[in-house]
Structure formats: C-alpha cells, structure tokens
Enzyme design. Structure first.
Site, short mmCIF file in Angstrom:
data_model
loop_
_atom_site.label_atom_id
_atom_site.label_comp_id
_atom_site.label_asym_id
_atom_site.label_seq_id
_atom_site.Cartn_x
_atom_site.Cartn_y
_atom_site.Cartn_z
N TYR A 97 0.84 -1.20 0.00
CA TYR A 97 0.00 0.00 0.00
C TYR A 97 0.87 1.26 0.00
CZ TYR A 97 -3.84 3.14 1.38
OH TYR A 97 -4.77 4.15 1.43
N CYS A 98 1.84 1.31 0.91
CA CYS A 98 2.73 2.47 0.98
C CYS A 98 3.63 2.57 -0.24
CB CYS A 98 3.56 2.43 2.26
SG CYS A 98 2.59 2.68 3.78
N VAL A 99 4.03 1.44 -0.78
CA VAL A 99 4.83 1.46 -2.02
C VAL A 99 4.01 2.09 -3.14
CG1 VAL A 99 5.90 0.03 -3.80
CG2 VAL A 99 6.30 -0.49 -1.38
N HIS A 102 3.61 6.11 -2.33
CA HIS A 102 4.83 6.93 -2.44
C HIS A 102 5.59 6.66 -3.73
CE1 HIS A 102 3.99 8.60 1.43
NE2 HIS A 102 3.63 7.39 1.81
#
Length: 345
Positions: A97-99, A102
């Site tokens: 999700y964060c990959v 960002h």
C-alpha cells in the site's frame, strides 16, 4: 488538478480501513477534528494511514506529527528525496500500500527514469546522486546518513516514520492502494499529486497538538531540528503511554526480547514462531502477545483470525489501535537505535 487528485483518492478513503471504525469527518471533534483539519490542509486529503488511528486521538496526533514534520514540511530535504526514502523503506517492509502511494509520488517529483528505478528497487541505477545515496542508506547499504547535520532529522525522521507506518498499514489497510489487476496510470496520478507535494508547509504546526516531552537519548538524530525533535519526543511519549494502558507488562517484555533476538527481521511465511513465543505468557495474555509480536516483526502476517483472538475478551477499537501502535513504534525505535549503533562503530 489538485482538486481532481483529492476527489480521486477520496473515493475509497476511510472505507479502506479494516478491523476498526475510523471517526468520520462529520463526527470529528476536539483533537480528532484538529488533526483532520491539518491533514486535509497540508497533505491535501484525509490519508487513511493517518486516519486509521482516530479511535485513539492522541495516537492520531502522534502519527500525523511524525509524518508532517518529516515528509510533508518544506524543510531542509527535498520532497523527492524523502518520497524515495519512504518508498525504499516500504519496499523493505513489504508494505505494498505504501509502495503504491509513495511510488506514485515519485513519478510526480523525479525524472521518469529515476522514478521507475526507485519503484523497481534498483538503487545503484538512480541517476540523481542525492536520491541514490538516501535510498542506499534507507536500505542499509550505507551506515551513515549521507546528508549534512541540518538535514539528518528529516531524513532519519522519514525513515523512522515509515518503519512505524508500514506496520500499521499492513495491519489495517489492504494489500495495495488499488485492486489487483486494475491498470493504474501511475505517472499521471503522480503528476496530479505534484502540486500537493510542492505546497509550502512551514515546520512546527503539528507540535501544538501534543503535550511537550523530554527528548529520549536515542532520538539524538532529531536534535538539529526543533520541529522534528519536539514532534518525535512528544509522539514517543504518547506511544509509551499507550503501551502502558493497552499492553500487559509481560507482553511488552516479550516484544522487546524478540526484537533484540531477531533484529526486527521477518521470520518467513510461517507464524509458528509467534505462537511459540506467546506460549510463554499467561493464557489470558497470549492473544495480545501474538498480535503484538506479529505487528512488530511481521505485520503482513496479521489477519482477521489474529485480530478476532485479541478481541475475544472485549478489546475495543481504541485498545486495538493502542496495542498495534505501541508494537509498531517499538519496532521503528529498535530499527533507529540499531542503525545509529552501526554508524558509530
């Protein structure tokens, strides 16, 4: 363009959050309302990784303070460098999700080639020297932060923040920002988001949301920035208080011991290690121990069965957030302490 991006990212918004019911903006008041106002003003949207903390208002403020005073502020480090660090840390922690989030921001802030290389995890191929060195450091390939002293707080702070957030996101958000198999124009979304990333945000606005706290010795890397220093000292104090409230003493001791033993490294696909470690606890504490261990060391292994076991004795949303936040914070603090010790050798 900014409004279009905000509407696009809010389609799913708070509905992505699982296992807890976040406070809706229409019902927010007091500290939650104050944080929501800052998040929407400075980040451009009510980011689910921050909003998931809303059942525990102090932790909501702590998570936002860490994000704002490192990644979001217009400070000493270029936003593109910080987004690259956030992406690299998220890749190391297996947080898709964060990959996604960002990595898309990277497409809006870097050359197309460097964005593709950063997203592909190919550190040595990054053309921009500042981004390449920062990513190498975030991945553990450089011992010392490759920046002047005045830039270190934001670089360290971004890495520590995502060591924390990756774990919370892996527990409470889906495996990726978009459904599997859906083609996403990442470059276009990154370009739409660029005005948000380039918005001027002065340091220090979030500090007022939390009571001041003394700086722990292991936060020495934050000392050159008043905003980062104050934000992390206050956030650490809030996390410690949450641990005292929600996490039994023996569970806290077990998590600390396992972090020291394993060095924070994921143990593989099996969860048997957590089951075996938690078996040392009193029966009434084993579900909490298992959840705390998994969150700290292998958050991607937390699923509904682990959450349901913890809730079986009546734990509410606040207690669930407090326990997982404390475990995530301990892992992030352990990472920072270990990196600092390596640099001093």
């Amino acid at each position: 363009m900014t409004g279009l991006f905000a509407r696009f990212t809010r389609r799913r918004g708070l509905g992505q959050i699982q296992y807890v019911d976040p406070v809706p903006p229409s019902a927010a008041h007091g500290l939650v309302a104050d944080v929501y106002t800052q998040v929407e003003r400075d980040f451009g949207m009510l980011a689910p990784p921050v909003a998931l903390h809303s059942p525990a208002p102090e932790l909501l403020a702590a998570a936002w303070a860490m994000v704002r005073e490192t990644l979001v502020v217009s400070g000493a480090v270029d936003r593109a460098v910080k987004e690259a660090v956030a992406t690299a840390v998220s890749q190391e922690n297996s947080c898709p999700y964060c990959v996604d989030v960002h990595g898309m921001m990277a497409h809006g802030l870097m050359t197309e080639r460097d964005a593709a290389v950063v997203n592909g995890g190919r550190t040595e191929e990054i053309a921009d020297a500042a981004i390449r060195r920062a990513v190498a450091w975030a991945r553990g390939n450089l011992d010392e932060a490759p920046v002047p002293a005045e830039q270190a707080p934001e670089l360290w702070g971004t890495a520590v923040t995502f060591q924390y957030l990756n774990r919370m996101v892996n527990v409470f958000l889906p495996d990726g920002l978009f459904p599997a198999g859906v083609a996403v124009p990442r470059r276009l979304i990154g370009l739409l988001a660029r005005p948000l990333a380039r918005k001027v945000c002065a340091p220090g606005a979030s500090v007022q949301l939390l009571p001041p706290a003394p700086l722990p010795d292991d936060l020495h890397w934050a000392s050159e920035s008043a905003a980062v220093r104050q934000a992390f000292a206050a956030a650490y104090a809030v996390m410690e208080e949450a641990g005292v409230r929600a996490v039994p003493d023996d569970v806290r001791e077990l998590v600390r011991g396992q972090l020291a033993l394993r060095g924070g490294q994921p143990p593989g696909l099996s969860r048997s290690w957590a089951q075996e470690a938690a078996a040392r606890l009193q029966p009434a504490e084993r579900a909490a121990g298992r959840l705390a261990l998994l969150t700290a060391i292998a958050a991607y292994q937390v699923d509904a069965t682990v959450i349901d076991d913890f809730r079986r004795d009546g734990a509410d949303d606040r207690k669930l957030i407090e326990l997982t936040a404390w475990a995530s914070y301990m892992a992030a603090r352990h990472w920072a302490s270990a990196r600092a010790q390596t640099a001093q050798r």
